[in-house]
Design a protein around this motif. Structure first.
Motif: not given
Length: 813
Positions: A396-423
């Motif tokens: 169990e861990r409480e993610l700090d602001t930097d860690e949440r920002t990192l994961l959110s940024t990674l999610g945005g990158l994966v989303a754009q790449s996945l959309a392009r790959a699906r096309l």
């Protein structure tokens, strides 16, 4: 651990006084004093060249007397502390030898430093606020007499550096003794900084660690070098304080800065890796292999979201049976992933209790995995949620602001790449489906020949173009081979290719000769008015006896692999590409195959590439074609398929290939027993006199293969007469048929050749007696004279003329 951004100065010897020019002893104006045992005059702490040492008790100084240290070395007389100016000798006076407390031994000398360098009226004078301020903040002071190499510090300085617990004999109040107290990594840094400050009459400071009986301590110092009346370095005075907490904060800040740098570098590397991912499978692989700096996950899941269902694209840290159960299932509305998709925002669950209280509907199923915390990242592209990433941790861990920002940024990158790959995958599937529709689904199986085809799309774009191949069954058991390439590599070119393929197939299936098939296809493409042209090679193979009739329209020549394993290009008379000149006439080139020989037709993508010219490509192709093939009896599959794979793989391995590749191989197997079929059947078009010569040549080859070469001259002459008579005096096509019959060996094994020419005219031939100068009219006379028998037979519509030739038994062997 101190850092040393400054350049190193002159070396500081263990006793710094020896490096400074001695000065004449002057009487001190200060009263004699004694220093309490165990105190340290902290100077080398800040300076790096000298360090505080335990101060031993001294006898009262006499004016003008020479002071002696416990080491027995004389030192110069005292000067006025902190003034930087020499004083004249004073009258000797006797002072009390009793010890007096010195709460801040160097504070008096620090007073002029704090007051801007101006000496006070009395050297021992210092501001009233200085000592309480230093005591309140735990700051000690030190004074280093550079010339005598004597280091003095107050009680707080001694306690800070840990000298209060050391034996007195371990510290002799010299700079070298003080440096010995420091951590081996820190002592050189302190030395260099102090040496530089002494050389420049400036200031210095650093962090350092001391190693003593009470363990390791972190200390920080700041010191300033004072000059005498002659401008030479005389003393260094300064402060020293405990920096343990400060260093911990600094170390934490350094670690955080390093972690931020690693995460920034991770984002760049992840963006690069995801940008290079082409397909959805590539994106899933990159995502599940990415290391999160400072945040190593125990489980990763990448899933797409369509019509309320999730499809797991990739995962790590989970058992396969767990993923199978959850793949392609409806996502419950109360699931954290559904909430993140609904609100287009990440959902972070830090504890199992938080999951149980916030999402009771999925608590039981989700908790079975043994995870303690989760991060659900929605994949949003163009305002539409296309999937979700799940990052889970065992604890169990409480993610700090930097860690949440990192994961959110990674999610945005994966989303754009996945959309392009699906096309990309959708376009690739569309192109592949369109190409499958345009090309033949299967190659027809024709007795007597074996065929193999390959198609390789170009490495970029929609991977669809105008290359095509076709195998067309023809009347009389023959087969037509087509290879072509429409100009361009787009959907338009593919559409034109589909129309042209169908038209050319229809012309060939109607029984038109190769030259007529090619001419009609050229007119068809010109009538489409598409501003495109096409190159093509069409070959009609007589399956009965292995003769090939080839026509070429701006395309490559065929390559033949002979029975002895050699391979060579067969020159074929060429014409303009299809669609350029609607009235173009094409010439036919005839060549023969022996049983087991293979003819290859291909498009230019196989032999042309960037950095490789046409001649080099053809030479490489012939070498690949000539290489030995596995034994058909022992091979797991037909050797022709192995040959096709070999050629296709060689082309696929080339990094310079930019064009599509169509490849067609045909091997003439020959009849059973190695003898050609005993029948030749050909259609001759109306008034097509050029076709008569082709029929004579085919008949000549057939009789040679059938083993009745003695029939060649007579049969060729009589067949020419019958065929010419049929196409000149009728308004329809004629059908030529030659059959060889053999008597059983017991009856002598004689061979009998029967040749028939059928037409649809009701006019019967009449025998004439031409004059000596007549140029025609002798056909039936020749047939009557040379044939063993001949005749004319009526048919339902038209007639059939025939003749027969008989041979000996030896000839029929």
């Amino acid at each position: 651990m101190p850092t040393d951004p400054e350049s190193s100065g002159p070396a500081l010897p263990p006793g710094a006084a020896s490096a400074v020019e001695p000065r004449t002893a002057q009487p001190r104006t200060l009263p004699p004093r004694t220093v309490e045992p165990g105190t340290v005059e902290a100077s080398a702490v800040e300076t790096g060249g000298a360090a505080p040492r335990a101060v031993e008790p001294r006898v009262a100084e006499q004016p003008g007397a020479v002071e002696r240290r416990t080491s027995g070395q004389p030192v110069t007389g005292p000067t006025t502390a902190g003034t930087g100016r020499a004083r004249p000798p004073a009258q000797p006076s006797r002072r009390s030898a009793s010890a007096r407390p010195s709460p801040s031994l160097a504070a008096a000398r620090l007073a002029p430093v704090l007051s801007g360098g101006l000496p006070p009226d009395t050297a021992d004078t210092m501001p009233d606020w200085l000592e309480p301020a230093m005591a309140a903040n735990g700051i000690g002071s030190f004074d280093w007499d550079i010339r005598r190499d004597v280091l003095e510090g107050d009680q707080r300085a001694c306690a800070i550096v840990g000298l209060d617990a050391l034996e007195r004999g371990r510290f002799d109040r010299t700079a070298g003794s003080f440096l010995a107290l420091l951590h081996p990594e820190d002592a050189p840094v302190v030395r260099r900084r102090v040496e530089r400050a002494v050389a420049e009459l400036g200031q210095c400071g650093a962090y350092y660690r001391t190693v003593g009986a009470n363990g390791m301590r972190a200390v920080r110092f700041r010191g300033r070098v004072l000059a005498d009346a002659f401008g030479r370095a005389s003393r260094m005075v300064g402060f020293v304080w405990d920096a343990t907490v400060e260093l911990h904060k600094r170390d934490h800040a350094d670690r955080m800065a390093l972690l931020r740098a690693e995460r920034s570098r991770f984002i760049k590397e992840a963006a690069r890796a995801l940008s290079e991912a082409v397909t959805v499978r590539d994106v899933a692989r990159v995502f599940t292999e990415l290391p999160l700096p400072g945040l190593p996950p125990d489980g990763l899941v990448l899933a797409s979201f369509e019509a309320g269902r999730t499809q797991i694209l990739g995962a790590s840290g989970y058992r396969a049976e767990t993923l199978v159960v959850r793949d392609r299932t409806v996502l419950p509305p109360g699931h954290p992933a559904a909430e993140s998709l609904r609100h287009r925002a990440p959902v972070f669950v830090s504890t199992r209790e938080e999951l149980r209280d916030g999402y009771p509907d999925v608590w039981e199923a989700t908790s079975r995995g043994g995870r303690g915390s989760w991060a659900y990242l929605p994949l949003v592209a163009s305002g539409r949620a296309i999937g979700v990433c799940v990052v889970s941790f065992d604890d169990e861990r409480e993610l700090d602001t930097d860690e949440r920002t990192l994961l959110s940024t990674l999610g945005g990158l994966v989303a754009q790449s996945l959309a392009r790959a699906r096309l990309h995958d959708a376009e690739h599937e569309l192109a592949a489906g369109l190409q499958r529709v345009m090309l033949p689904r299967t190659v027809p199986s024709i007795p007597g020949v074996t065929t193999s085809v390959r198609y390789l799309a170009a490495g970029s774009g929609l991977q669809i173009g105008g290359d095509w191949y076709d195998v067309v069954p023809l009347p009389g058991g023959h087969v037509g081979l087509v290879i072509g390439d429409v100009q361009g590599h787009d959907v338009h070119a593919a559409g034109i290719m589909g129309q042209l393929r169908i038209a050319l197939r229809a012309y060939a299936a109607e029984g038109h000769p190769p030259a007529a098939v090619m001419a009609r296809a050229s007119r068809f493409l010109a009538d489409l008015d598409t501003d495109h042209f096409a190159t093509c090679t069409y070959a009609e193979v007589n399956v009965d006896y292995g003769v090939v009739y080839a026509v070429r329209a701006g395309h490559l020549d065929p390559v033949v692999r002979r029975a002895d394993g050699t391979a060579a290009v067969v020159p074929v008379a060429g014409g303009l590409p299809l669609g350029i000149d609607p009235d173009q006439e094409y010439r036919v080139t005839r060549f023969s195959l022996d049983p087991g020989e293979t003819v290859l037709l291909c498009t230019d993508g196989l032999v042309e590439a960037r950095g490789m010219d046409l001649d080099e490509g053809i030479a490489r192709l012939t070498r690949a074609l000539a290489r030995p093939l596995p034994d058909a009896a022992r091979a797991a599959r037909d050797p022709l398929e192995e040959l096709a794979d070999r050629i296709a793989s060689q082309a696929a391995d080339s990094n310079e290939r930019e064009d599509d590749i169509a490849l067609l191989l045909l091997r003439w197997d020959g009849p059973a027993g190695g003898l050609a079929a005993q029948q030749l059947r050909r259609r001759i078009g109306q008034a097509d006199l050029a076709r008569v010569a082709e029929v004579r040549a085919e008949l000549r080859d057939a009789l040679r293969r059938w083993g009745v070469a003695e029939f060649i001259d007579t049969a060729e002459l009589l067949s020419s007469e019958l065929v010419t008579n049929a196409i000149r005096h009728t308004d329809r096509d004629a059908m030529f048929t030659a059959r060889l019959y053999r008597e059983p060996a017991g009856d002598g094994g004689r061979a009998r050749l029967r040749v028939e020419v059928e037409d649809e005219s009701d006019l019967w031939p009449t025998r004439r007696t031409p004059g000596e100068q007549a140029s025609s009219g002798r056909g039936l006379m020749l047939v009557e004279a040379l044939a063993d028998s001949w005749g004319v037979e009526p048919r339902g519509s038209g007639k059939r003329m025939w003749f027969e030739l008989s041979g000996t038994g030896a000839a029929a062997a």
